[in-house]
Design a protein around this motif. Structure first.
Motif, PDB file in Angstrom:
ATOM      1  N   ILE A 154      39.313  40.048  46.351  1.00  0.00           N
ATOM      2  CA  ILE A 154      38.669  41.308  46.694  1.00  0.00           C
ATOM      3  C   ILE A 154      37.157  41.152  46.540  1.00  0.00           C
ATOM      4  O   ILE A 154      36.658  40.169  45.984  1.00  0.00           O
ATOM      5  N   ARG A 155      36.435  42.118  47.061  1.00  0.00           N
ATOM      6  CA  ARG A 155      34.985  42.166  46.858  1.00  0.00           C
ATOM      7  C   ARG A 155      34.706  42.168  45.356  1.00  0.00           C
ATOM      8  O   ARG A 155      35.324  42.925  44.599  1.00  0.00           O
ATOM      9  N   GLY A 156      33.790  41.326  44.918  1.00  0.00           N
ATOM     10  CA  GLY A 156      33.459  41.230  43.499  1.00  0.00           C
ATOM     11  C   GLY A 156      34.203  40.135  42.774  1.00  0.00           C
ATOM     12  O   GLY A 156      33.856  39.826  41.623  1.00  0.00           O
ATOM     13  N   SER A 157      35.209  39.509  43.403  1.00  0.00           N
ATOM     14  CA  SER A 157      35.884  38.372  42.768  1.00  0.00           C
ATOM     15  C   SER A 157      34.884  37.238  42.545  1.00  0.00           C
ATOM     16  O   SER A 157      34.061  36.945  43.421  1.00  0.00           O
ATOM     17  N   ILE A 158      34.950  36.616  41.378  1.00  0.00           N
ATOM     18  CA  ILE A 158      34.026  35.519  41.062  1.00  0.00           C
ATOM     19  C   ILE A 158      34.819  34.219  41.017  1.00  0.00           C
ATOM     20  O   ILE A 158      35.489  33.908  40.026  1.00  0.00           O
ATOM     21  N   GLN A 159      34.781  33.486  42.108  1.00  0.00           N
ATOM     22  CA  GLN A 159      35.416  32.174  42.153  1.00  0.00           C
ATOM     23  C   GLN A 159      34.480  31.128  41.559  1.00  0.00           C
ATOM     24  O   GLN A 159      33.255  31.263  41.633  1.00  0.00           O
ATOM     25  N   VAL A 160      35.067  30.116  40.980  1.00  0.00           N
ATOM     26  CA  VAL A 160      34.287  28.988  40.489  1.00  0.00           C
ATOM     27  C   VAL A 160      34.685  27.783  41.326  1.00  0.00           C
ATOM     28  O   VAL A 160      35.832  27.337  41.299  1.00  0.00           O
ATOM     29  N   SER A 161      33.744  27.273  42.099  1.00  0.00           N
ATOM     30  CA  SER A 161      34.027  26.187  43.034  1.00  0.00           C
ATOM     31  C   SER A 161      34.126  24.856  42.297  1.00  0.00           C
ATOM     32  O   SER A 161      33.968  24.771  41.079  1.00  0.00           O
ATOM     33  N   SER A 162      34.376  23.802  43.049  1.00  0.00           N
ATOM     34  CA  SER A 162      34.611  22.490  42.455  1.00  0.00           C
ATOM     35  C   SER A 162      33.389  21.943  41.725  1.00  0.00           C
ATOM     36  O   SER A 162      33.515  21.061  40.868  1.00  0.00           O
ATOM     37  N   ASP A 163      32.192  22.467  42.029  1.00  0.00           N
ATOM     38  CA  ASP A 163      30.989  22.010  41.314  1.00  0.00           C
ATOM     39  C   ASP A 163      30.744  22.797  40.031  1.00  0.00           C
ATOM     40  O   ASP A 163      29.725  22.619  39.366  1.00  0.00           O
ATOM     41  N   VAL A 191      30.153  34.983  43.782  1.00  0.00           N
ATOM     42  CA  VAL A 191      30.631  36.369  43.751  1.00  0.00           C
ATOM     43  C   VAL A 191      30.856  36.827  45.184  1.00  0.00           C
ATOM     44  O   VAL A 191      29.926  36.853  45.989  1.00  0.00           O
ATOM     45  N   PHE A 192      32.096  37.191  45.501  1.00  0.00           N
ATOM     46  CA  PHE A 192      32.415  37.573  46.864  1.00  0.00           C
ATOM     47  C   PHE A 192      31.749  38.886  47.249  1.00  0.00           C
ATOM     48  O   PHE A 192      31.771  39.869  46.510  1.00  0.00           O
ATOM     49  N   GLY A 193      31.154  38.891  48.459  1.00  0.00           N
ATOM     50  CA  GLY A 193      30.529  40.073  49.026  1.00  0.00           C
ATOM     51  C   GLY A 193      31.454  40.776  49.999  1.00  0.00           C
ATOM     52  O   GLY A 193      32.660  40.499  50.055  1.00  0.00           O
ATOM     53  N   PRO A 194      30.919  41.669  50.821  1.00  0.00           N
ATOM     54  CA  PRO A 194      31.769  42.481  51.694  1.00  0.00           C
ATOM     55  C   PRO A 194      32.497  41.702  52.781  1.00  0.00           C
ATOM     56  O   PRO A 194      33.544  42.137  53.258  1.00  0.00           O
ATOM     57  N   ASP A 195      31.964  40.556  53.204  1.00  0.00           N
ATOM     58  CA  ASP A 195      32.601  39.766  54.261  1.00  0.00           C
ATOM     59  C   ASP A 195      33.440  38.623  53.700  1.00  0.00           C
ATOM     60  O   ASP A 195      33.652  37.602  54.366  1.00  0.00           O
ATOM     61  N   HIS A 196      33.935  38.773  52.482  1.00  0.00           N
ATOM     62  CA  HIS A 196      34.679  37.718  51.800  1.00  0.00           C
ATOM     63  C   HIS A 196      35.974  37.371  52.528  1.00  0.00           C
ATOM     64  O   HIS A 196      36.550  38.214  53.248  1.00  0.00           O
ATOM     65  N   PRO A 197      36.485  36.139  52.344  1.00  0.00           N
ATOM     66  CA  PRO A 197      37.829  35.830  52.838  1.00  0.00           C
ATOM     67  C   PRO A 197      38.857  36.631  52.048  1.00  0.00           C
ATOM     68  O   PRO A 197      38.615  37.001  50.897  1.00  0.00           O
ATOM     69  N   VAL A 198      40.003  36.891  52.649  1.00  0.00           N
ATOM     70  CA  VAL A 198      41.005  37.717  51.969  1.00  0.00           C
ATOM     71  C   VAL A 198      41.824  36.905  50.967  1.00  0.00           C
ATOM     72  O   VAL A 198      42.504  37.475  50.110  1.00  0.00           O
ATOM     73  N   THR A 199      41.772  35.572  51.068  1.00  0.00           N
ATOM     74  CA  THR A 199      42.419  34.712  50.074  1.00  0.00           C
ATOM     75  C   THR A 199      41.459  33.600  49.688  1.00  0.00           C
ATOM     76  O   THR A 199      40.507  33.301  50.421  1.00  0.00           O
ATOM     77  N   GLY A 200      41.719  32.983  48.535  1.00  0.00           N
ATOM     78  CA  GLY A 200      40.893  31.870  48.093  1.00  0.00           C
ATOM     79  C   GLY A 200      41.689  30.915  47.222  1.00  0.00           C
ATOM     80  O   GLY A 200      42.664  31.319  46.580  1.00  0.00           O
ATOM     81  N   GLY A 201      41.270  29.661  47.214  1.00  0.00           N
ATOM     82  CA  GLY A 201      42.004  28.641  46.473  1.00  0.00           C
ATOM     83  C   GLY A 201      41.347  28.190  45.194  1.00  0.00           C
ATOM     84  O   GLY A 201      41.915  27.372  44.464  1.00  0.00           O
ATOM     85  N   TYR A 202      40.134  28.704  44.909  1.00  0.00           N
ATOM     86  CA  TYR A 202      39.490  28.386  43.631  1.00  0.00           C
ATOM     87  C   TYR A 202      39.833  29.472  42.614  1.00  0.00           C
ATOM     88  O   TYR A 202      40.019  30.636  42.976  1.00  0.00           O
ATOM     89  N   PRO A 203      39.908  29.116  41.335  1.00  0.00           N
ATOM     90  CA  PRO A 203      40.272  30.128  40.326  1.00  0.00           C
ATOM     91  C   PRO A 203      39.193  31.192  40.176  1.00  0.00           C
ATOM     92  O   PRO A 203      37.999  30.902  40.165  1.00  0.00           O
ATOM     93  N   VAL A 204      39.653  32.442  40.048  1.00  0.00           N
ATOM     94  CA  VAL A 204      38.751  33.586  39.853  1.00  0.00           C
ATOM     95  C   VAL A 204      38.637  33.832  38.351  1.00  0.00           C
ATOM     96  O   VAL A 204      39.595  34.258  37.711  1.00  0.00           O
ATOM     97  N   ILE A 205      37.453  33.562  37.805  1.00  0.00           N
ATOM     98  CA  ILE A 205      37.249  33.682  36.362  1.00  0.00           C
ATOM     99  C   ILE A 205      37.080  35.135  35.933  1.00  0.00           C
ATOM    100  O   ILE A 205      37.410  35.510  34.803  1.00  0.00           O
ATOM    101  N   ALA A 206      36.585  35.993  36.841  1.00  0.00           N
ATOM    102  CA  ALA A 206      36.340  37.402  36.524  1.00  0.00           C
ATOM    103  C   ALA A 206      36.116  38.164  37.819  1.00  0.00           C
ATOM    104  O   ALA A 206      35.959  37.565  38.896  1.00  0.00           O
ATOM    105  N   VAL A 207      36.078  39.487  37.705  1.00  0.00           N
ATOM    106  CA  VAL A 207      35.829  40.355  38.855  1.00  0.00           C
ATOM    107  C   VAL A 207      34.759  41.374  38.470  1.00  0.00           C
ATOM    108  O   VAL A 207      34.868  42.022  37.420  1.00  0.00           O
ATOM    109  N   VAL A 208      33.736  41.495  39.300  1.00  0.00           N
ATOM    110  CA  VAL A 208      32.699  42.505  39.078  1.00  0.00           C
ATOM    111  C   VAL A 208      33.292  43.878  39.361  1.00  0.00           C
ATOM    112  O   VAL A 208      33.961  44.088  40.372  1.00  0.00           O
ATOM    113  N   VAL A 209      33.065  44.830  38.465  1.00  0.00           N
ATOM    114  CA  VAL A 209      33.576  46.184  38.698  1.00  0.00           C
ATOM    115  C   VAL A 209      32.953  46.719  39.985  1.00  0.00           C
ATOM    116  O   VAL A 209      31.798  46.437  40.309  1.00  0.00           O
TER     117      VAL A 209
END
Length: 285
Positions: free
Chosen positions: A229-238, A243-261
């Motif tokens: 969702i918007r606000g999901s914080i993925q941590v990439s391989s580096d 932090v996902f914005g409004p045009d984010h993909p609907v799925t992701g393969g990197y772990p989401v460490i937190a979500v911005v309210v």
């Protein structure tokens, strides 16, 4: 009523409040990055809250009015002129036929919002006039020579000027940890919450990339793609957060460490490259 684009600036997009509820079709909500600024510009003009307006990255927009119209500018702030004369920010202002509205560089914040009385009347796609830069839905980015149709002129309400939404100094965002914070070491989670992250110049409407210390994972196996969702914080391989914005993909393969309210995700629309971002943990809603 029509506005003619003489200069689109760095990037100017048509945005409303998006197309929510279509994740099952692989379509993100999109919509204005700074929803508060969009609602404000429409409030000033007497429009519906979600009427379409222009989201202008960094300023530089120049438009010519072909008929009398009311306009307003909110969001990130910079110099605003009409035929070279200073014009007010955060207020409905008249633009007569033949006059030019120009936005200088945005100096407080990053994205300005330009609305017109009656809203912009571009065709809707999947129920929205928003440009989704990832999915390629909605109107194309503005180009010089574009003619923008406007809705029916409305009488704007008598309101106080609206202050600029751009923030200077450090930006603090409330976050709820998870759902995959357990994929990181306890030290990494602590670093995530304590570090002074810097906004990367590589950020866009898909995601705001942050530069800082590498976040070490406690699990290195592959994570199946999960809904985001918007606000999901993925941590990439580096090891850096995005932090996902409004045009984010609907799925992701990197772990989401937190979500911005949700109420704080608008703040990222005005985060400039190099600006410091900090995270403050809040309980899960």
């Amino acid at each position: 009523m029509t506005l003619v684009v003489e200069s689109p600036g760095l990037l100017s997009l048509m945005q409303d409040l998006g197309r929510p509820g279509l994740g099952h079709l692989g379509v993100s909500p999109s919509g204005a990055f700074d929803r508060a600024a969009l609602r404000q510009v429409n409030l000033l003009l007497g429009n519906e809250p979600g009427a379409a307006a222009l989201e202008v990255l960094g300023g530089g927009l120049v438009v010519l009015a072909e008929t009398h119209i009311m306009v307003a500018v909110t969001g990130g702030a910079g110099a605003i002129t009409i035929d070279g004369d200073p014009a007010a920010y955060g207020r409905a202002i008249p633009l007569d036929a033949g006059q030019r509205l120009s936005l200088g560089p945005v100096t407080a914040g990053l994205r300005a919002y330009v609305g017109v009385s009656g809203g912009f009347a571009t065709p809707a796609e999947l129920g929205s006039r928003s440009t989704d830069t990832l999915a390629g839905l909605g109107p194309a980015p503005l180009l010089a020579g574009d003619r923008l149709a406007c809705g029916e002129l409305r009488h704007p309400p008598d309101l106080e000027d609206i202050p600029a939404l751009g923030r200077t100094g450090e930006l603090t965002l409330d976050v709820a940890l998870g759902p995959r914070d357990d994929w990181f070491t306890m030290a990494a989670v602590r670093v995530f919450l304590e570090a002074a992250w810097q906004v990367s110049p590589a950020s866009d409407r898909v995601g705001v990339r942050l530069d800082g210390p590498r976040l070490e994972r406690s699990r290195t196996d592959e994570l199946p793609s999960e809904p985001c969702i918007r606000g999901s914080i993925q941590v990439s391989s580096d090891g850096q957060p995005i932090v996902f914005g409004p045009d984010h993909p609907v799925t992701g393969g990197y772990p989401v460490i937190a979500v911005v309210v949700d109420r704080h995700t608008d703040r990222l629309a005005q985060a400039r490259p190099g600006q410091v971002v900090r995270f403050s943990r809040v309980p899960h809603p």
